[in-house]
Motif scaffolding. Sequence first.
Motif, mmCIF file in Angstrom:
data_model
loop_
_atom_site.group_PDB
_atom_site.id
_atom_site.type_symbol
_atom_site.label_atom_id
_atom_site.label_comp_id
_atom_site.label_asym_id
_atom_site.label_seq_id
_atom_site.Cartn_x
_atom_site.Cartn_y
_atom_site.Cartn_z
ATOM 1 N N GLU A 294 -39.149 -4.072 2.374
ATOM 2 C CA GLU A 294 -38.757 -3.306 3.406
ATOM 3 C C GLU A 294 -39.805 -2.767 4.286
ATOM 4 O O GLU A 294 -39.777 -2.939 5.619
ATOM 5 C CB GLU A 294 -37.990 -1.737 2.937
ATOM 6 N N ARG A 295 -41.079 -2.467 3.762
ATOM 7 C CA ARG A 295 -42.309 -2.056 4.343
ATOM 8 C C ARG A 295 -42.839 -3.593 5.281
ATOM 9 O O ARG A 295 -43.078 -3.471 6.411
ATOM 10 C CB ARG A 295 -43.465 -1.804 3.464
ATOM 11 N N VAL A 296 -42.625 -4.583 4.625
ATOM 12 C CA VAL A 296 -43.089 -6.039 5.367
ATOM 13 C C VAL A 296 -41.967 -6.198 6.596
ATOM 14 O O VAL A 296 -42.582 -6.374 7.668
ATOM 15 C CB VAL A 296 -42.771 -7.109 4.383
ATOM 16 N N VAL A 297 -40.768 -5.870 6.458
ATOM 17 C CA VAL A 297 -39.984 -6.194 7.427
ATOM 18 C C VAL A 297 -40.241 -5.080 8.562
ATOM 19 O O VAL A 297 -40.385 -5.588 9.719
ATOM 20 C CB VAL A 297 -38.421 -6.004 7.242
ATOM 21 N N ARG B 223 -49.651 -10.226 20.281
ATOM 22 C CA ARG B 223 -50.410 -9.734 19.185
ATOM 23 C C ARG B 223 -49.940 -10.522 18.042
ATOM 24 O O ARG B 223 -48.920 -10.845 18.107
ATOM 25 C CB ARG B 223 -50.449 -8.373 18.847
ATOM 26 N N VAL B 224 -50.852 -10.671 17.046
ATOM 27 C CA VAL B 224 -50.523 -11.403 15.696
ATOM 28 C C VAL B 224 -51.064 -10.568 14.566
ATOM 29 O O VAL B 224 -51.835 -9.663 14.554
ATOM 30 C CB VAL B 224 -50.927 -12.597 15.684
ATOM 31 N N MET B 225 -50.530 -10.874 13.361
ATOM 32 C CA MET B 225 -51.191 -10.463 11.882
ATOM 33 C C MET B 225 -51.227 -11.713 11.027
ATOM 34 O O MET B 225 -50.340 -12.519 11.299
ATOM 35 C CB MET B 225 -50.154 -9.225 11.402
ATOM 36 N N THR B 226 -51.966 -11.744 10.157
ATOM 37 C CA THR B 226 -51.847 -12.587 9.232
ATOM 38 C C THR B 226 -51.037 -12.351 7.968
ATOM 39 O O THR B 226 -50.760 -11.224 7.870
ATOM 40 C CB THR B 226 -53.329 -12.917 8.692
ATOM 41 N N TYR B 227 -50.754 -13.495 7.177
ATOM 42 C CA TYR B 227 -49.994 -13.021 6.195
ATOM 43 C C TYR B 227 -50.350 -12.163 5.266
ATOM 44 O O TYR B 227 -49.853 -11.169 4.674
ATOM 45 C CB TYR B 227 -49.444 -14.484 5.457
ATOM 46 N N GLY B 228 -51.632 -12.107 4.786
ATOM 47 C CA GLY B 228 -52.278 -11.202 3.866
ATOM 48 C C GLY B 228 -52.607 -10.173 4.454
ATOM 49 O O GLY B 228 -52.683 -9.182 3.850
ATOM 50 N N VAL C 266 -50.388 -8.677 6.632
ATOM 51 C CA VAL C 266 -49.107 -8.019 6.509
ATOM 52 C C VAL C 266 -48.856 -7.585 4.982
ATOM 53 O O VAL C 266 -48.602 -6.223 4.794
ATOM 54 C CB VAL C 266 -48.198 -8.910 7.137
ATOM 55 N N ALA C 267 -49.334 -8.473 4.024
ATOM 56 C CA ALA C 267 -48.959 -7.995 2.429
ATOM 57 C C ALA C 267 -49.757 -6.696 2.173
ATOM 58 O O ALA C 267 -49.575 -5.863 1.829
ATOM 59 C CB ALA C 267 -49.401 -9.121 1.863
ATOM 60 N N GLY C 268 -51.050 -6.830 2.782
ATOM 61 C CA GLY C 268 -51.976 -5.647 2.535
ATOM 62 C C GLY C 268 -51.422 -4.118 3.054
ATOM 63 O O GLY C 268 -51.544 -3.216 2.121
ATOM 64 N N ALA C 269 -51.171 -4.516 4.253
ATOM 65 C CA ALA C 269 -50.493 -3.256 5.173
ATOM 66 C C ALA C 269 -49.310 -2.789 4.383
ATOM 67 O O ALA C 269 -49.148 -1.500 4.392
ATOM 68 C CB ALA C 269 -50.297 -3.390 6.501
ATOM 69 N N ALA C 270 -48.586 -3.634 3.657
ATOM 70 C CA ALA C 270 -47.280 -3.274 3.159
ATOM 71 C C ALA C 270 -47.642 -2.792 1.460
ATOM 72 O O ALA C 270 -46.476 -2.420 0.791
ATOM 73 C CB ALA C 270 -46.363 -4.356 2.962
ATOM 74 N N GLY C 271 -48.786 -2.838 1.038
ATOM 75 C CA GLY C 271 -49.183 -2.348 -0.122
ATOM 76 C C GLY C 271 -49.465 -3.295 -1.125
ATOM 77 O O GLY C 271 -49.901 -2.846 -2.529
ATOM 78 N N ASN C 272 -49.522 -4.667 -0.890
ATOM 79 C CA ASN C 272 -49.778 -5.789 -1.893
ATOM 80 C C ASN C 272 -50.737 -6.734 -1.243
ATOM 81 O O ASN C 272 -50.294 -7.699 -0.813
ATOM 82 C CB ASN C 272 -48.380 -6.265 -2.516
ATOM 83 N N PRO C 273 -52.176 -6.260 -1.506
ATOM 84 C CA PRO C 273 -53.044 -7.424 -0.773
ATOM 85 C C PRO C 273 -52.991 -8.626 -1.304
ATOM 86 O O PRO C 273 -53.254 -9.499 -0.524
ATOM 87 C CB PRO C 273 -54.326 -6.650 -1.356
#
Length: 110
Positions: free
Chosen positions: A7-10, A20-25, A27-34
């Motif tokens: 849900e955080r990723v979504v 603007r863009v974000m990288t896969y990693g 997004v993962a880090g911002a969602a709590g799982n680097p």
Amino acid sequence: MVLPFTERVVQIIRDIPAGRVMTYGQVAGAAGNPRGARQVVRVLHSMSAKYDLPWHRIINAQGGISTPSDREEKGGFQRELLEAEGVEFMQNGKLDLKVYRWFPEEEFMW
């Protein structure tokens, strides 16, 4: 209440502004799982249509489009979508992360 990773990723992907863009990693880090970049890939693959996610705004850590070699047309489509939002690619086919990378607000309270 803490939201599940998916849900955080979504939510993070939904919030990326046009151009603007974000990288896969990232997004993962911002969602709590680097270390969850592959999980972000799975979320994009399985939920982009259902949640109308701007999947094209997620790129690799080198500033490029990650497309399997048998699906080159999808990479071209992703580039077209980004260019339509004003993103300019360099001659090497990558975009400048210093210019186009987006960082979510720190206000997320997971």
